[in-house]
Design a protein around this motif. Structure first.
Motif, PDB file in Angstrom:
ATOM      1  N   THR A 150       2.680  -6.710  -8.034  1.00 14.63           N
ATOM      2  CA  THR A 150       1.393  -6.591  -7.353  1.00 14.63           C
ATOM      3  C   THR A 150       1.460  -5.424  -6.382  1.00 14.63           C
ATOM      4  OG1 THR A 150       0.881  -8.946  -7.549  1.00 14.63           O
ATOM      5  CG2 THR A 150      -0.190  -7.760  -5.748  1.00 14.63           C
ATOM      6  N   MET A 151       0.439  -4.581  -6.426  1.00 15.67           N
ATOM      7  CA  MET A 151       0.383  -3.434  -5.510  1.00 15.67           C
ATOM      8  C   MET A 151      -0.260  -3.860  -4.197  1.00 15.67           C
ATOM      9  SD  MET A 151       1.825  -0.916  -6.978  1.00 15.67           S
ATOM     10  CE  MET A 151       1.406   0.382  -5.840  1.00 15.67           C
ATOM     11  N   VAL A 152       0.436  -3.575  -3.099  1.00 15.77           N
ATOM     12  CA  VAL A 152      -0.090  -3.779  -1.757  1.00 15.77           C
ATOM     13  C   VAL A 152      -0.533  -2.396  -1.287  1.00 15.77           C
ATOM     14  CG1 VAL A 152       0.397  -4.569   0.581  1.00 15.77           C
ATOM     15  CG2 VAL A 152       1.607  -5.604  -1.363  1.00 15.77           C
ATOM     16  N   THR A 153      -1.819  -2.229  -1.017  1.00 16.35           N
ATOM     17  CA  THR A 153      -2.344  -0.936  -0.588  1.00 16.35           C
ATOM     18  C   THR A 153      -2.901  -1.063   0.819  1.00 16.35           C
ATOM     19  OG1 THR A 153      -2.919  -0.389  -2.862  1.00 16.35           O
ATOM     20  CG2 THR A 153      -3.988   0.905  -1.144  1.00 16.35           C
ATOM     21  N   MET A 154      -2.492  -0.135   1.678  1.00 20.36           N
ATOM     22  CA  MET A 154      -2.951  -0.134   3.069  1.00 20.36           C
ATOM     23  C   MET A 154      -3.661   1.187   3.363  1.00 20.36           C
ATOM     24  SD  MET A 154       0.251  -1.977   5.055  1.00 20.36           S
ATOM     25  CE  MET A 154       0.793  -0.461   5.721  1.00 20.36           C
ATOM     26  N   ILE A 155      -4.823   1.083   4.030  1.00 15.03           N
ATOM     27  CA  ILE A 155      -5.576   2.273   4.433  1.00 15.03           C
ATOM     28  C   ILE A 155      -5.943   2.138   5.900  1.00 15.03           C
ATOM     29  CG2 ILE A 155      -7.690   3.607   4.100  1.00 15.03           C
ATOM     30  CD1 ILE A 155      -7.681   2.696   1.187  1.00 15.03           C
ATOM     31  N   ASN A 156      -5.650   3.190   6.661  1.00 15.73           N
ATOM     32  CA  ASN A 156      -6.035   3.246   8.067  1.00 15.73           C
ATOM     33  C   ASN A 156      -7.448   3.811   8.124  1.00 15.73           C
ATOM     34  OD1 ASN A 156      -6.497   4.235  10.728  1.00 15.73           O
ATOM     35  ND2 ASN A 156      -4.308   4.158  11.127  1.00 15.73           N
ATOM     36  N   GLY A 172      -7.494   7.753   7.797  1.00 14.10           N
ATOM     37  CA  GLY A 172      -7.379   7.886   6.346  1.00 14.10           C
ATOM     38  C   GLY A 172      -5.970   7.768   5.795  1.00 14.10           C
ATOM     39  N   ALA A 173      -4.969   7.530   6.649  1.00 11.78           N
ATOM     40  CA  ALA A 173      -3.594   7.373   6.157  1.00 11.78           C
ATOM     41  C   ALA A 173      -3.562   6.202   5.183  1.00 11.78           C
ATOM     42  CB  ALA A 173      -2.633   7.122   7.319  1.00 11.78           C
ATOM     43  N   ALA A 174      -2.912   6.412   4.040  1.00 10.62           N
ATOM     44  CA  ALA A 174      -2.850   5.364   3.015  1.00 10.62           C
ATOM     45  C   ALA A 174      -1.453   5.320   2.415  1.00 10.62           C
ATOM     46  CB  ALA A 174      -3.880   5.630   1.932  1.00 10.62           C
ATOM     47  N   THR A 175      -1.044   4.130   2.009  1.00 12.19           N
ATOM     48  CA  THR A 175       0.258   3.956   1.376  1.00 12.19           C
ATOM     49  C   THR A 175       0.224   2.694   0.516  1.00 12.19           C
ATOM     50  OG1 THR A 175       2.644   3.896   1.765  1.00 12.19           O
ATOM     51  CG2 THR A 175       1.258   2.681   3.324  1.00 12.19           C
ATOM     52  N   SER A 176       1.125   2.624  -0.455  1.00 13.00           N
ATOM     53  CA  SER A 176       1.204   1.465  -1.337  1.00 13.00           C
ATOM     54  C   SER A 176       2.656   1.074  -1.576  1.00 13.00           C
ATOM     55  CB  SER A 176       0.566   1.772  -2.695  1.00 13.00           C
ATOM     56  OG  SER A 176      -0.805   1.987  -2.555  1.00 13.00           O
ATOM     57  N   ALA A 177       2.862  -0.192  -1.879  1.00 11.96           N
ATOM     58  CA  ALA A 177       4.188  -0.706  -2.230  1.00 11.96           C
ATOM     59  C   ALA A 177       3.993  -1.835  -3.236  1.00 11.96           C
ATOM     60  CB  ALA A 177       4.919  -1.224  -0.997  1.00 11.96           C
ATOM     61  N   GLN A 178       5.044  -2.169  -3.963  1.00  5.48           N
ATOM     62  CA  GLN A 178       4.974  -3.250  -4.934  1.00  5.48           C
ATOM     63  C   GLN A 178       5.662  -4.500  -4.416  1.00  5.48           C
ATOM     64  OE1 GLN A 178       6.522  -1.568  -8.642  1.00  5.48           O
ATOM     65  NE2 GLN A 178       4.437  -1.720  -9.430  1.00  5.48           N
ATOM     66  N   VAL A 179       5.111  -5.644  -4.817  1.00  7.45           N
ATOM     67  CA  VAL A 179       5.701  -6.937  -4.505  1.00  7.45           C
ATOM     68  C   VAL A 179       6.854  -7.179  -5.478  1.00  7.45           C
ATOM     69  CG1 VAL A 179       5.268  -9.429  -4.520  1.00  7.45           C
ATOM     70  CG2 VAL A 179       3.551  -7.862  -3.583  1.00  7.45           C
ATOM     71  N   VAL A 235       2.196   4.667  12.483  1.00  9.67           N
ATOM     72  CA  VAL A 235       1.757   3.646  13.425  1.00  9.67           C
ATOM     73  C   VAL A 235       0.225   3.589  13.431  1.00  9.67           C
ATOM     74  CG1 VAL A 235       1.648   3.091  15.894  1.00  9.67           C
ATOM     75  CG2 VAL A 235       3.826   3.772  14.862  1.00  9.67           C
ATOM     76  N   GLY A 236      -0.327   2.375  13.429  1.00 11.66           N
ATOM     77  CA  GLY A 236      -1.776   2.200  13.482  1.00 11.66           C
ATOM     78  C   GLY A 236      -2.203   0.896  12.849  1.00 11.66           C
ATOM     79  N   SER A 237      -3.517   0.721  12.747  1.00 11.67           N
ATOM     80  CA  SER A 237      -4.097  -0.472  12.136  1.00 11.67           C
ATOM     81  C   SER A 237      -4.555  -0.148  10.719  1.00 11.67           C
ATOM     82  CB  SER A 237      -5.286  -0.967  12.959  1.00 11.67           C
ATOM     83  OG  SER A 237      -4.842  -1.393  14.224  1.00 11.67           O
ATOM     84  N   TYR A 238      -4.311  -1.071   9.801  1.00 11.32           N
ATOM     85  CA  TYR A 238      -4.605  -0.851   8.394  1.00 11.32           C
ATOM     86  C   TYR A 238      -5.397  -2.011   7.811  1.00 11.32           C
ATOM     87  CZ  TYR A 238      -1.120   2.850   8.487  1.00 11.32           C
ATOM     88  OH  TYR A 238      -0.427   3.998   8.775  1.00 11.32           O
ATOM     89  N   ASN A 239      -6.311  -1.696   6.903  1.00 11.51           N
ATOM     90  CA  ASN A 239      -6.935  -2.690   6.037  1.00 11.51           C
ATOM     91  C   ASN A 239      -6.052  -2.781   4.801  1.00 11.51           C
ATOM     92  OD1 ASN A 239      -9.091  -2.975   7.821  1.00 11.51           O
ATOM     93  ND2 ASN A 239     -10.242  -1.342   6.843  1.00 11.51           N
ATOM     94  N   VAL A 240      -5.924  -3.990   4.239  1.00  9.99           N
ATOM     95  CA  VAL A 240      -4.952  -4.214   3.165  1.00  9.99           C
ATOM     96  C   VAL A 240      -5.628  -4.841   1.949  1.00  9.99           C
ATOM     97  CG1 VAL A 240      -2.724  -5.268   2.620  1.00  9.99           C
ATOM     98  CG2 VAL A 240      -3.235  -4.634   4.973  1.00  9.99           C
ATOM     99  N   GLY A 241      -5.244  -4.352   0.752  1.00 10.57           N
ATOM    100  CA  GLY A 241      -5.738  -4.902  -0.503  1.00 10.57           C
ATOM    101  C   GLY A 241      -4.588  -5.169  -1.457  1.00 10.57           C
ATOM    102  N   PHE A 242      -4.841  -5.987  -2.485  1.00 10.61           N
ATOM    103  CA  PHE A 242      -3.800  -6.419  -3.422  1.00 10.61           C
ATOM    104  C   PHE A 242      -4.336  -6.383  -4.849  1.00 10.61           C
ATOM    105  CE2 PHE A 242      -3.384  -8.422   0.633  1.00 10.61           C
ATOM    106  CZ  PHE A 242      -2.050  -8.302   0.945  1.00 10.61           C
ATOM    107  N   VAL A 243      -3.586  -5.751  -5.759  1.00 13.63           N
ATOM    108  CA  VAL A 243      -3.960  -5.709  -7.174  1.00 13.63           C
ATOM    109  C   VAL A 243      -2.729  -6.045  -8.004  1.00 13.63           C
ATOM    110  CG1 VAL A 243      -4.823  -4.283  -9.067  1.00 13.63           C
ATOM    111  CG2 VAL A 243      -5.742  -3.965  -6.768  1.00 13.63           C
TER     112      VAL A 243
END
Length: 146
Positions: A48-54, A58-65, A78-86
């Motif tokens: 599952t891809m964890v995607t974070m966007i500030n 606009g900083a964005a990054t992804s990682a896999q579960v 450093v900052g606050s991010y909204n997070v999504g999962f696919v």
């Protein structure tokens, strides 16, 4: 002889300017983030891809579960991010390679994803998930229960 010395001083000066100009480096601050992602009380599907966007910069990054539901971002601004999962894992995602999918169907090895392993639509984008996380300097930990 004077020409040679002038060139030497000029090239040393240029080298110093380049060094000073390039040595400013990245002034942004970074931390790390890790934790667990669970779905219906079980580890989220492998891959599952964890995607974070500030949303501020606009900083964005992804990682896999991983198979145990753990995820890790070793270096995040450093900052606050909204997070999504696919879901991307072979157990839950529809195969994106049509040749491989067709072969799986022919071989009888294709399995439809389990309904309890399918991530609900609302969690699929950082904008709609309603989930967020803050990353501070140093090590940070946050679990997501979907």
């Amino acid at each position: 002889m004077l020409q040679r010395q002038s060139f030497g001083y000029w090239s040393m000066g240029l080298a110093c300017l380049i060094f000073v100009g390039c040595s400013g480096g990245d002034s942004r601050e970074y931390g790390s983030l890790s934790g667990m992602v669970t779905l219906n009380g079980k580890p989220a599907p492998t891959g599952t891809m964890v995607t974070m966007i500030n949303p501020e910069n606009g900083a964005a990054t992804s990682a896999q579960v991983r198979t145990d539901g753990a995820y890790s971002f070793p270096r995040v601004q450093v900052g606050s991010y909204n997070v999504g999962f696919v879901a991307q894992g072979k157990e839950t995602a529809v195969e994106t390679n049509p040749d491989k999918l067709n072969q799986m169907v022919v071989d009888g090895t294709y399995k439809e994803p389990s309904k309890e392993a399918i991530i609900p639509e609302k969690y699929k984008t950082p904008e709609t998930s309603g989930l967020s996380v803050s990353v501070d300097l140093g090590d940070n930990s946050h679990d997501f229960n979907l």
